[in-house]
Design a protein around this motif. Structure first.
Motif, PDB file in Angstrom:
ATOM      1  N   PHE A   2      37.649  20.328  29.485  1.00  0.00           N
ATOM      2  CA  PHE A   2      36.756  20.642  28.388  1.00  0.00           C
ATOM      3  C   PHE A   2      35.416  21.215  28.866  1.00  0.00           C
ATOM      4  O   PHE A   2      34.441  21.220  28.127  1.00  0.00           O
ATOM      5  CB  PHE A   2      36.519  19.401  27.533  1.00  0.00           C
ATOM      6  CG  PHE A   2      37.729  19.018  26.711  1.00  0.00           C
ATOM      7  CD1 PHE A   2      37.912  19.537  25.443  1.00  0.00           C
ATOM      8  CD2 PHE A   2      38.682  18.158  27.229  1.00  0.00           C
ATOM      9  CE1 PHE A   2      39.026  19.199  24.691  1.00  0.00           C
ATOM     10  CE2 PHE A   2      39.799  17.812  26.484  1.00  0.00           C
ATOM     11  CZ  PHE A   2      39.972  18.333  25.204  1.00  0.00           C
ATOM     12  N   SER A   3      35.371  21.691  30.107  1.00  0.00           N
ATOM     13  CA  SER A   3      34.159  22.327  30.633  1.00  0.00           C
ATOM     14  C   SER A   3      34.557  23.298  31.740  1.00  0.00           C
ATOM     15  O   SER A   3      35.668  23.231  32.278  1.00  0.00           O
ATOM     16  CB  SER A   3      33.174  21.279  31.180  1.00  0.00           C
ATOM     17  OG  SER A   3      33.755  20.568  32.263  1.00  0.00           O
ATOM     18  N   HIS A  18      35.792  28.248  26.270  1.00  0.00           N
ATOM     19  CA  HIS A  18      34.659  27.399  25.907  1.00  0.00           C
ATOM     20  C   HIS A  18      33.434  28.145  25.404  1.00  0.00           C
ATOM     21  O   HIS A  18      32.366  27.538  25.261  1.00  0.00           O
ATOM     22  CB  HIS A  18      34.254  26.546  27.119  1.00  0.00           C
ATOM     23  CG  HIS A  18      35.309  25.591  27.553  1.00  0.00           C
ATOM     24  ND1 HIS A  18      35.497  25.211  28.867  1.00  0.00           N
ATOM     25  CD2 HIS A  18      36.273  24.960  26.842  1.00  0.00           C
ATOM     26  CE1 HIS A  18      36.520  24.376  28.952  1.00  0.00           C
ATOM     27  NE2 HIS A  18      37.001  24.207  27.737  1.00  0.00           N
ATOM     28  N   ALA A  74      35.602  14.174  19.579  1.00  0.00           N
ATOM     29  CA  ALA A  74      35.502  15.040  20.757  1.00  0.00           C
ATOM     30  C   ALA A  74      34.770  16.330  20.410  1.00  0.00           C
ATOM     31  O   ALA A  74      33.931  16.820  21.178  1.00  0.00           O
ATOM     32  CB  ALA A  74      36.897  15.347  21.293  1.00  0.00           C
ATOM     33  N   GLU A  77      31.012  15.568  19.987  1.00  0.00           N
ATOM     34  CA  GLU A  77      30.317  15.198  21.216  1.00  0.00           C
ATOM     35  C   GLU A  77      30.202  16.341  22.214  1.00  0.00           C
ATOM     36  O   GLU A  77      29.273  16.376  23.020  1.00  0.00           O
ATOM     37  CB  GLU A  77      31.029  14.002  21.868  1.00  0.00           C
ATOM     38  CG  GLU A  77      30.948  12.722  21.036  1.00  0.00           C
ATOM     39  CD  GLU A  77      31.890  11.636  21.535  1.00  0.00           C
ATOM     40  OE1 GLU A  77      32.568  11.866  22.574  1.00  0.00           O
ATOM     41  OE2 GLU A  77      31.968  10.570  20.895  1.00  0.00           O
ATOM     42  N   ASN A  78      31.143  17.282  22.162  1.00  0.00           N
ATOM     43  CA  ASN A  78      31.162  18.358  23.156  1.00  0.00           C
ATOM     44  C   ASN A  78      31.572  19.661  22.470  1.00  0.00           C
ATOM     45  O   ASN A  78      32.699  20.136  22.610  1.00  0.00           O
ATOM     46  CB  ASN A  78      32.130  18.013  24.291  1.00  0.00           C
ATOM     47  CG  ASN A  78      32.156  19.067  25.376  1.00  0.00           C
ATOM     48  OD1 ASN A  78      31.241  19.875  25.497  1.00  0.00           O
ATOM     49  ND2 ASN A  78      33.222  19.079  26.179  1.00  0.00           N
ATOM     50  N   HIS A 120      31.986  23.431  21.822  1.00  0.00           N
ATOM     51  CA  HIS A 120      32.045  24.652  22.620  1.00  0.00           C
ATOM     52  C   HIS A 120      31.563  25.869  21.837  1.00  0.00           C
ATOM     53  O   HIS A 120      30.960  26.782  22.404  1.00  0.00           O
ATOM     54  CB  HIS A 120      33.485  24.910  23.088  1.00  0.00           C
ATOM     55  CG  HIS A 120      33.997  23.873  24.023  1.00  0.00           C
ATOM     56  ND1 HIS A 120      35.275  23.367  23.968  1.00  0.00           N
ATOM     57  CD2 HIS A 120      33.388  23.212  25.050  1.00  0.00           C
ATOM     58  CE1 HIS A 120      35.448  22.469  24.916  1.00  0.00           C
ATOM     59  NE2 HIS A 120      34.318  22.356  25.574  1.00  0.00           N
ATOM     60  N   ASN A 177      37.055  22.852  21.842  1.00  0.00           N
ATOM     61  CA  ASN A 177      36.461  22.209  20.672  1.00  0.00           C
ATOM     62  C   ASN A 177      35.645  23.240  19.892  1.00  0.00           C
ATOM     63  O   ASN A 177      34.686  23.806  20.427  1.00  0.00           O
ATOM     64  CB  ASN A 177      35.525  21.072  21.079  1.00  0.00           C
ATOM     65  CG  ASN A 177      36.254  19.926  21.754  1.00  0.00           C
ATOM     66  OD1 ASN A 177      37.388  19.629  21.419  1.00  0.00           O
ATOM     67  ND2 ASN A 177      35.598  19.276  22.704  1.00  0.00           N
TER      68      ASN A 177
END
Length: 385
Positions: free
Chosen positions: A11-12, A54, A99, A102-103, A105, A136
């Protein structure tokens, strides 16, 4: 439905630079995007949003009266989008919404001006290029009073993808006497897991038309958009065409709440299980009078597979008018024999019937997009037979 472990995905660390000219994209990626209704030439488009993994790589408006931004830029410009951001979907609904909260993209923000008639569609694409990447996104669409907008959104993965996950939040706001047509084409792969979470509200005299097309394999997908008709005379229609080949698990449906007088809701689903599993859901709740709702789920099983139709109607007021039809089965042999008597062989007859069953004319799509879907149906039939 498969349990998804978020730790299986990255996720990054997967962000590209800006791509000013979409024609410079990789040819293979352009081909996948085309099958999602995305025109890299931007011909007859009011604007484009493209995200790869992302981050946003292309975002611009091409027509006066419509604003298109990356959601992060919109949150900064409009002080967090109060009254809109996370108001139609609960951020604590499940691990996927948390998710995304919180994060974040990216995702698109599209807003029309009051009274604007956007004559050409806005196109967007949420693309997964890297292997085992998790994406996300959060989309917000605001159609102002007396305005009209059509969005074509294509979600896709790179050819040969070995696995990816897409978690998307979408929130829709349709103003008084406004109209939003939202056409979504999913072009995933047999290794992709997908969890969209969608909610929206339609005000007095407004209309929300949702077209959903899924004709390619997907490993595991769960989608259940919910629209509330809160103003007198508001209308919502969901049209979906879904094919689940072997190995695909699709749990898809729509929910309409008729919360004001003279509201109307319609859900039409066409599904084909050609080896995979489909759970076809539909819910219409009548909470005001007069109000009308109709739900129709029809499915074909070709070459194995499972279709579980779950139509639900809930009337909470005297005088609501709700109806549903549900049918799951196989192609009528008499129909095949009828066409064979007119010169078609059995495969051609079956193909003709399937194409008629998956008829997307009801969607009122632009011809070029209709042609893309027709091409996709033709390619999907190769896998069915």
């Amino acid at each position: 439905m498969e349990k998804i472990d978020l730790h299986d995905f990255r996720f990054s660390g997967s962000t590209l630079g800006q791509i000013p000219d979409l024609r410079n994209l990789d040819p293979a990626d352009k081909a996948e995007m085309l099958m999602s209704g995305v025109d890299v030439e931007e011909h007859q488009r009011a604007g484009t949003y493209l995200q790869v993994d992302h981050g946003s790589v292309h975002c611009k408006s091409l027509q006066k009266g419509v604003e298109i931004l990356d959601i992060k830029d919109a949150l900064k410009k409009y002080d967090g989008l109060p009254g809109h951001f996370w108001t139609q979907v609960d951020k604590d609904k499940d691990e996927f919404t948390r998710a995304a909260a919180e994060n974040l993209h990216g995702g698109y923000f599209v807003r029309t001006e009051k009274g604007a008639k956007i004559t050409e569609p806005v196109q967007s694409c949420l693309f997964l290029k890297s292997d085992m990447v998790g994406q996300n996104v959060h989309n917000v669409v605001i159609v102002a009073d007396d305005s009209e907008l059509h969005i074509i959104t294509g979600c896709s993965v790179a050819h040969g993808s070995k696995g990816a996950a897409h978690f998307g939040i979408s929130e829709f706001f349709v103003g008084k006497n406004a109209k939003l047509t939202f056409t979504m084409i999913h072009n995933w792969a047999d290794s992709t897991v997908v969890r969209p979470r969608t909610g929206g509200v339609v005000e007095e005299g407004g209309a929300f038309i949702n077209n959903y097309v899924l004709l390619k394999p997907v490993k595991d997908l769960q989608s259940y958009p919910a629209i509330r008709l809160n103003g007198r005379g508001a209308v919502a229609r969901f049209n979906s065409v879904i094919v689940a080949p072997k190995g695909s698990y699709v749990d898809s449906g729509s929910r309409i709440e008729l919360n004001a007088p003279d509201t109307r809701g319609e859900i039409i689903a066409r599904t084909i299980a050609s080896g995979g599993t489909i759970v076809s859901r539909g819910f219409i709740g009548g909470n005001s009078v007069p109000a009308k709702g109709h739900l129709e789920c029809k499915g074909l099983i070709l070459g194995g597979g499972v279709i579980h139709a779950v139509p639900e109607l809930l009337g909470t007021m005297d005088g609501v008018e709700l109806s549903h039809e549900a049918a799951v089965g196989k192609i009528d042999q008499e129909e095949i024999e009828y066409l064979m008597a007119r010169g078609l062989d059995e495969d051609e007859a079956t193909s003709t019937i399937v194409r008629g069953f998956l008829n997307v004319d009801i969607m009122g799509l632009p011809k070029e997009l209709h042609d893309v879907i027709e091409k996709t149906i033709a390619e999907s039939q190769k896998d069915m037979f």
